[in-house]
Design an enzyme around this catalytic site. Structure first.
Site, PDB file in Angstrom:
ATOM      1  N   LYS A   1      37.961  50.357  47.559  1.00 40.20           N
ATOM      2  CA  LYS A   1      36.723  50.910  48.108  1.00 40.20           C
ATOM      3  C   LYS A   1      37.017  52.168  48.935  1.00 40.20           C
ATOM      4  CE  LYS A   1      33.917  46.709  48.255  1.00 40.20           C
ATOM      5  NZ  LYS A   1      32.925  45.931  48.980  1.00 40.20           N
TER       6      LYS A   1
ATOM      7  N   GLU B   1      29.277  52.255  44.790  1.00 37.93           N
ATOM      8  CA  GLU B   1      28.590  52.191  43.495  1.00 37.93           C
ATOM      9  C   GLU B   1      27.145  51.735  43.677  1.00 37.93           C
ATOM     10  OE1 GLU B   1      31.489  50.895  44.304  1.00 37.93           O
ATOM     11  OE2 GLU B   1      32.959  51.049  42.675  1.00 37.93           O
TER      12      GLU B   1
ATOM     13  N   GLY C   1      31.884  37.200  48.223  1.00 38.41           N
ATOM     14  CA  GLY C   1      31.156  37.802  47.100  1.00 38.41           C
ATOM     15  C   GLY C   1      31.297  37.003  45.816  1.00 38.41           C
ATOM     16  N   ARG C   2      32.537  36.624  45.483  1.00 41.74           N
ATOM     17  CA  ARG C   2      32.760  35.920  44.211  1.00 41.74           C
ATOM     18  C   ARG C   2      32.315  34.465  44.261  1.00 41.74           C
ATOM     19  NH1 ARG C   2      36.980  37.491  46.972  1.00 41.74           N
ATOM     20  NH2 ARG C   2      38.685  36.119  47.601  1.00 41.74           N
TER      21      ARG C   2
ATOM     22  N   HIS D   1      39.221  35.011  15.271  1.00 39.36           N
ATOM     23  CA  HIS D   1      39.413  36.019  14.228  1.00 39.36           C
ATOM     24  C   HIS D   1      40.120  37.256  14.761  1.00 39.36           C
ATOM     25  CE1 HIS D   1      36.920  33.790  11.368  1.00 39.36           C
ATOM     26  NE2 HIS D   1      36.393  33.320  12.487  1.00 39.36           N
TER      27      HIS D   1
ATOM     28  N   LYS E   1      26.360  42.578  49.793  1.00 36.68           N
ATOM     29  CA  LYS E   1      26.630  41.866  51.046  1.00 36.68           C
ATOM     30  C   LYS E   1      26.720  42.853  52.203  1.00 36.68           C
ATOM     31  CE  LYS E   1      30.031  38.680  53.014  1.00 36.68           C
ATOM     32  NZ  LYS E   1      31.172  37.789  52.733  1.00 36.68           N
TER      33      LYS E   1
ATOM     34  N   GLU F   1      40.801  37.455  41.945  1.00 35.60           N
ATOM     35  CA  GLU F   1      40.581  38.035  43.264  1.00 35.60           C
ATOM     36  C   GLU F   1      40.939  36.999  44.333  1.00 35.60           C
ATOM     37  OE1 GLU F   1      36.932  40.267  43.556  1.00 35.60           O
ATOM     38  OE2 GLU F   1      37.053  40.305  45.719  1.00 35.60           O
TER      39      GLU F   1
HETATM   40  C1  G6Q Z   1      34.037  39.642  46.048  1.00 33.06           C
HETATM   41  C2  G6Q Z   1      34.511  40.960  46.426  1.00 33.06           C
HETATM   42  C3  G6Q Z   1      33.814  42.116  45.760  1.00 33.06           C
HETATM   43  C4  G6Q Z   1      32.411  42.402  46.290  1.00 33.06           C
HETATM   44  C5  G6Q Z   1      31.946  43.744  45.781  1.00 33.06           C
HETATM   45  C6  G6Q Z   1      30.543  44.078  46.226  1.00 33.06           C
HETATM   46  O1  G6Q Z   1      34.486  38.593  46.461  1.00 33.06           O
HETATM   47  O2  G6Q Z   1      34.560  41.100  47.780  1.00 33.06           O
HETATM   48  O3  G6Q Z   1      33.743  41.974  44.371  1.00 33.06           O
HETATM   49  O4  G6Q Z   1      31.537  41.385  45.915  1.00 33.06           O
HETATM   50  O5  G6Q Z   1      32.836  44.732  46.172  1.00 33.06           O
HETATM   51  O6  G6Q Z   1      30.438  44.088  47.601  1.00 33.06           O
HETATM   52  P1  G6Q Z   1      29.044  44.165  48.298  1.00 33.06           P
HETATM   53  O7  G6Q Z   1      28.261  42.940  47.938  1.00 33.06           O
HETATM   54  O8  G6Q Z   1      29.304  44.249  49.768  1.00 33.06           O
HETATM   55  O9  G6Q Z   1      28.353  45.392  47.771  1.00 33.06           O
END
Ligand code: G6Q
Length: 544
Positions: free
Chosen positions: A505, A212, A268-269, A385, A206, A354
């Site tokens: 982050k 990462e 994001g989620r 199990h 986003k 989250e």
């Molecule tokens: C989701 C969070 C988080 C995010 C990641 C990746 O709701 O904000 O999990 O999706 O940190 O972020 P970017 O899409 O900006 O790389």
């Protein structure tokens, strides 16, 4: 005191809790022969049996009253209207617009967001068709056979969960991989058997700034250029981006013609059905992707229009509040009886924890009650199990969702009957247990009676779905999204910000140069433990 604790409904529920807590599920069922059919709700292809919960019809009514007193329906309606209910970030929360049909329109901050959504979906579909048909060629003229999504958190968990869940519907002649971890192992394993000439990377981020993802994307770029012995021109044929940050995408070297956008009102989620789902569309095709969106949308409509007492996600969310705030349950388990859903609990962990892992209300007041439960789980029957021991006989109350399907996607022999019999047997055993009297009747040795006794009275819900399809997956995800919303609204928190993740982050950024630089960091810059750990790592890597 906070609004939740001050509310009249909360006080009534405290009294009601004492009554319910004194009764065993065995008695609730014995006293009401129609309980097993009455305490159920069905919508959009999900059958939701909540009769094996420590609750009665009255409980659900009182919880719905609590939600109304705390204006949860108004908050829900405000979300669907596109109001800025994410107050700490001053943003609309409009994942529901991602699955609105083309015929709809929703004007938010002066823009028809549904039109925007469908413009992107159309571009995604055209791109998908060209890759799947082989029309899209790599730099050396070969078609794409490996697709690697690079993303993390919300830009990874949804895509990987959906790919795994819908694998039965996916193209098997194209391999899909998901690289998220900055641990180089993740990238290496995803590319070990890949041919750069046939590989397409989707960089999903986003913000297009996440450490990462940017690190993995740079590594991918180098891997591709090294592998093809090619110039920068190759990038355009092997990289596409999904982002809200066009400038960042261009700076990375990806042509913005090959960028699929989304908007700041998609968290994001909550983004697996936005362009972040490009890998899903590539795997299952645009028509199936559309079926998934329709499944989401059906549950959205149900959540918006149905009175709380018959509203599946609302009941589920309110029962979660019930266990969290009245029984003190700290965790909530989700057990999908489908191997295809093996990443579903991990996906739900982000969605739930989250969103609702917050310690202050939306107004910034500290809460004086528990919020987000710890969600966890694994597919059945495997979990049976291992950790089910604790669920059956441990000292904790663990409300659990059992998700089962009427029909298998791989109907081999009687596997499905065996699988589903376990869903029903587990929830029955958890509810009713086994008494010392029953064991004695069976002739069990007296010394073993305490060990073999099952207290029962352990709450479960059963979600029965006809078949795992793109549509039913969408419905199931939306069910949990709106359950999370319901919980957050009752808890009066902002379920749509994630300041805890933002902190993570930022934190490592300060330490990276201290690990890498030629000179040891100033010993005063951290506590003694962190300083010592940095020193040991530097020494192990020959940096003194
Ligand atoms: C989701 C969070 C988080 C995010 C990641 C990746 O709701 O904000 O999990 O999706 O940190 O972020 P970017 O899409 O900006 O790389």
């Amino acid at each position: 005191m906070t609004a939740l604790r001050e509310s009249a409904a909360f006080k009534t529920l405290e009294g009601h809790h004492k009554d319910i807590a004194a009764v065993h599920l065995r008695d609730l069922f014995a006293d009401d022969p129609s309980r097993g059919t009455d305490l159920t709700a069905e919508a959009c292809g999900l059958f939701f049996d909540y009769s094996k919960n420590l609750a009665s019809r009255e409980t659900v009514g009182l919880l719905a009253g609590l939600a109304r007193e705390l204006r949860m329906p108004e908050r829900r309606d405000a979300m669907f209207r596109g109001e800025h209910i994410n107050t700490s970030e001053d943003r609309a929360v409009l994942h529901v617009a991602l699955r609105m049909p083309r015929s709809r329109s929703l004007v938010v901050d002066g823009v028809d967001v549904v039109r925007q959504v469908h413009e992107v979906l159309d571009r995604m579909a055209a791109f998908t068709e060209s890759v799947r048909s082989g029309e899209w060629k790599g730099h050396t003229g070969r078609p794409i056979k490996r697709i690697i999504n690079i993303g993390i958190g919300g830009s990874d968990l949804g895509p990987v969960m959906a790919y795994e869940a819908l694998k039965d519907y996916s193209r098997r002649d194209i391999g899909f991989r998901f690289v998220s971890n900055v641990d180089g192992t993740d990238f290496r394993e995803a590319t070990l058997d890949a041919d750069p000439a046939e590989t397409l990377f989707i960089v999903s981020s986003k913000t297009f700034t996440t450490l990462e993802t940017m690190t993995n994307a740079q590594t991918a770029r180098q891997w591709l250029l090294d592998g093809l012995g090619a110039d920068e021109a190759a990038i355009a044929k092997h990289f596409v981006a999904v982002s809200t940050n066009a400038a960042g995408v261009a700076e990375f070297g990806i042509d913005t013609d090959n960028m699929f956008g989304f908007w700041e009102w998609v968290g994001g989620r909550y983004s697996m059905d936005s362009a972040i789902g490009l890998s899903t569309m590539l795997a299952i095709g645009p028509d199936r992707f559309n079926e998934m969106l329709e499944g989401f949308h059906r549950m959205d409509e149900h959540f918006l229009e149905t009175r709380l007492e018959s509203n599946l996600p609302a009941i589920h969310g309110l029962l979660t509040v019930w266990y969290r705030n009245f029984f003190g349950a700290e965790t909530h388990a989700v057990f999908p009886y489908s191997e295809y859903l093996h990443r579903f609990p991990a996906y739900l962990q982000q969605l739930t924890m989250e969103s609702n892992g917050k310690g202050v209300t939306a107004d910034g007041e500290p809460v004086d009650y528990g919020t987000g439960a710890i969600f966890w789980g694994e597919p059945g029957t495997n979990g049976q199990h291992s950790f089910y021991q604790l669920v059956h006989q441990g000292t904790e109350m663990i409300p659990a969702d059992f998700i089962g399907f009427n029909h298998a996607l791989n109907p081999l022999g009687n596997h499905q009957d065996l699988l589903v019999s376990n869903v029903f047997a587990q929830t029955e055993a958890l509810a009713f247990g086994k008494t010392a009297g029953q064991l004695r009747d069976e002739g069990v040795e007296e010394r073993l009676i305490p060990h073999k006794t099952f207290s029962g009275n352990r709450p479960t819900s059963t979600i029965l779905v006809d078949r795992l399809t793109p549509g039913s997956l969408g419905t199931l995800v939306a069910f949990y999204e709106h359950s999370v919303f319901t919980q957050g609204a009752v808890w009066q928190i902002d379920s749509f910000d994630q300041w805890g993740v933002e902190l993570g982050k930022a934190l490592a950024q300060a330490i990276i140069p201290e690990l890498e630089s030629g000179r040891a960091p100033d010993p005063g810059s951290h506590d003694s433990s962190t300083t010592n750990l940095i020193r040991r790592y530097r020494e192990a890597n020959g940096r003194r």
